[in-house]
Design a protein around this motif. Structure first.
Motif, PDB file in Angstrom:
ATOM      1  N   THR A 159       2.424 -18.309  41.513  1.00 49.92           N
ATOM      2  CA  THR A 159       3.713 -18.994  41.407  1.00 49.92           C
ATOM      3  C   THR A 159       4.574 -18.371  40.320  1.00 49.92           C
ATOM      4  O   THR A 159       5.774 -18.134  40.518  1.00 49.92           O
ATOM      5  CB  THR A 159       3.494 -20.489  41.107  1.00 49.92           C
ATOM      6  N   TYR A 207      17.487 -14.627  44.557  1.00 53.22           N
ATOM      7  CA  TYR A 207      16.562 -14.327  45.647  1.00 53.22           C
ATOM      8  C   TYR A 207      15.892 -12.996  45.358  1.00 53.22           C
ATOM      9  O   TYR A 207      16.324 -12.235  44.472  1.00 53.22           O
ATOM     10  CB  TYR A 207      17.301 -14.291  46.981  1.00 53.22           C
ATOM     11  N   SER A 261       9.518 -20.170  45.671  1.00 54.85           N
ATOM     12  CA  SER A 261       9.236 -21.594  45.590  1.00 54.85           C
ATOM     13  C   SER A 261       8.394 -21.853  44.349  1.00 54.85           C
ATOM     14  O   SER A 261       7.627 -20.988  43.919  1.00 54.85           O
ATOM     15  CB  SER A 261       8.494 -22.075  46.843  1.00 54.85           C
ATOM     16  N   THR A 262       8.538 -23.042  43.771  1.00 58.53           N
ATOM     17  CA  THR A 262       7.752 -23.379  42.586  1.00 58.53           C
ATOM     18  C   THR A 262       6.342 -23.849  42.929  1.00 58.53           C
ATOM     19  O   THR A 262       5.565 -24.147  42.022  1.00 58.53           O
ATOM     20  CB  THR A 262       8.463 -24.490  41.773  1.00 58.53           C
ATOM     21  N   ASP A 263       6.000 -23.917  44.202  1.00 61.43           N
ATOM     22  CA  ASP A 263       4.628 -24.271  44.585  1.00 61.43           C
ATOM     23  C   ASP A 263       4.042 -23.272  45.571  1.00 61.43           C
ATOM     24  O   ASP A 263       3.122 -23.599  46.320  1.00 61.43           O
ATOM     25  CB  ASP A 263       4.577 -25.679  45.173  1.00 61.43           C
ATOM     26  N   VAL A 264       4.557 -22.043  45.551  1.00 59.30           N
ATOM     27  CA  VAL A 264       4.106 -21.039  46.513  1.00 59.30           C
ATOM     28  C   VAL A 264       2.625 -20.716  46.348  1.00 59.30           C
ATOM     29  O   VAL A 264       1.931 -20.388  47.317  1.00 59.30           O
ATOM     30  CB  VAL A 264       4.958 -19.751  46.380  1.00 59.30           C
TER      31      VAL A 264
END
Length: 327
Positions: free
Chosen positions: A80, A152, A247-250
């Motif tokens: 993450t 991105y 994403s912060t939870d990838v």
């Protein structure tokens, strides 16, 4: 009669032993083909390998730590942080990729060094040390991004996760991530099974006191194992950022998936036994299980239940085998 029996046992021992994970993988692939005949086409199995690549690389690094007698729970949070940090640092600039990726790889090695130092010199159990690192890295990712990553990842960064090498004979194309997968797993397998490092990792996991008395630099080898695990997490993060986005939870849950894959491949959680190729097979089998669950339309909670049951069953089987062999 006794001589014949002994001869039969000797011949049996000489037969090549097939790791059960490969039989499981074959059965799962057969099930996937029955449900989706298009899987036998290059598009089907190449996309499967592409999806499995981050987990397989992560498991190949994790198996070093497990074989040495430890755990690394920080790899999911490190993934993450790599993805979030890369999006913040590249700041929509394609040219930044060429220094951000080496920085992320260095960060993976650095996290591994810290984990190893805490375990070796502060005598903190690896489970606790890496759990603390997991919480720390999650907090850093949240602070860095403010909970909502900005920007991105440019195409130059996402190249490794999403691009294809086309016009390849026989298969037509190969995802770049699959090339990265085989290169990384090949190098880690060579280190584990063809160099003195791998023998020392196994010796430490089997009996660290005996390994130290035999002249093995136990702390150095353990730190190296954590470094390889951290590096594999950084590579997995780069691939996931390429095709999964920011994403912060990838990386959530990947630490347990990597441990499950390694144990599914026969690695012993108490150390002393582990194979990079078998961990690779375990990652493919786990990905195949998730693929079948998706085909069946089962929800995410079911996937988590299945993963937990697989981990419990694999550990129970490994402990049973260890008790039978007395090792």
């Amino acid at each position: 009669m006794s001589d014949r029996t002994e001869t039969t046992h000797a011949r049996t021992r000489r037969l090549p032993q097939i790791n059960p994970v490969w039989l499981l993988l074959a059965a799962l692939v057969a099930g996937i083909i029955l449900m989706n005949p298009g899987f036998v086409e290059p598009t089907g199995y190449m996309n499967f390998l592409k999806r499995a690549a981050p987990l397989a690389i992560l498991a190949a690094g994790q198996v070093y730590v497990i074989t040495s007698g430890g755990f690394d729970l920080s790899v999911g949070s490190l993934i993450t942080l790599v993805v979030v940090g890369s999006s913040m640092l590249t700041n929509n600039d394609p040219a930044a990729t060429y220094w951000v990726i080496p920085l992320m790889l260095g960060m993976g090695l650095g996290v591994g060094v810290v984990n190893g130092l805490v375990v070796c010199f502060l005598r903190v159990p690896s489970l606790i040390a890496t759990l603390g690192m997991m919480i720390t890295l999650n907090g850093l990712a949240f602070l860095w991004s403010g909970g909502a990553p900005r920007g991105y990842l440019p195409d130059t960064y996402r190249f490794f996760g999403r691009e294809l090498v086309r016009d390849v004979p026989l298969v037509g194309f190969i995802p770049v991530s699959v090339i990265v997968l085989f290169v990384v797993v090949g190098i880690l397998a060579w280190l584990m099974h063809r160099t003195n490092l791998g023998r020392q990792v196994h010796a430490i996991g089997d009996n660290p006191v005996a390994a130290r008395l035999a002249g093995v630099a136990v702390n150095r080898v353990r730190i190296t194992a954590f470094m390889l695990s951290g590096l594999s997490a950084a590579i997995a993060g780069i691939l996931l950022g390429g095709f999964a986005g920011v994403s912060t939870d990838v990386g959530s849950g990947y630490e347990l998936q990597a441990i499950t894959a390694a144990v599914l491949g026969g690695a012993q959680l108490l150390g002393g036994r582990g194979s990079v190729f078998a961990a690779f097979g375990g990652a493919l089998a786990l990905t195949a299980i998730f693929t079948l669950l998706n085909f069946l339309g089962l929800p995410q909670p079911v996937r988590q239940v299945v993963q937990g049951l697989i981990l419990i069953a694999a550990v129970a089987l490994a402990m049973h085998r260890r008790k039978q062999t007395g090792t």
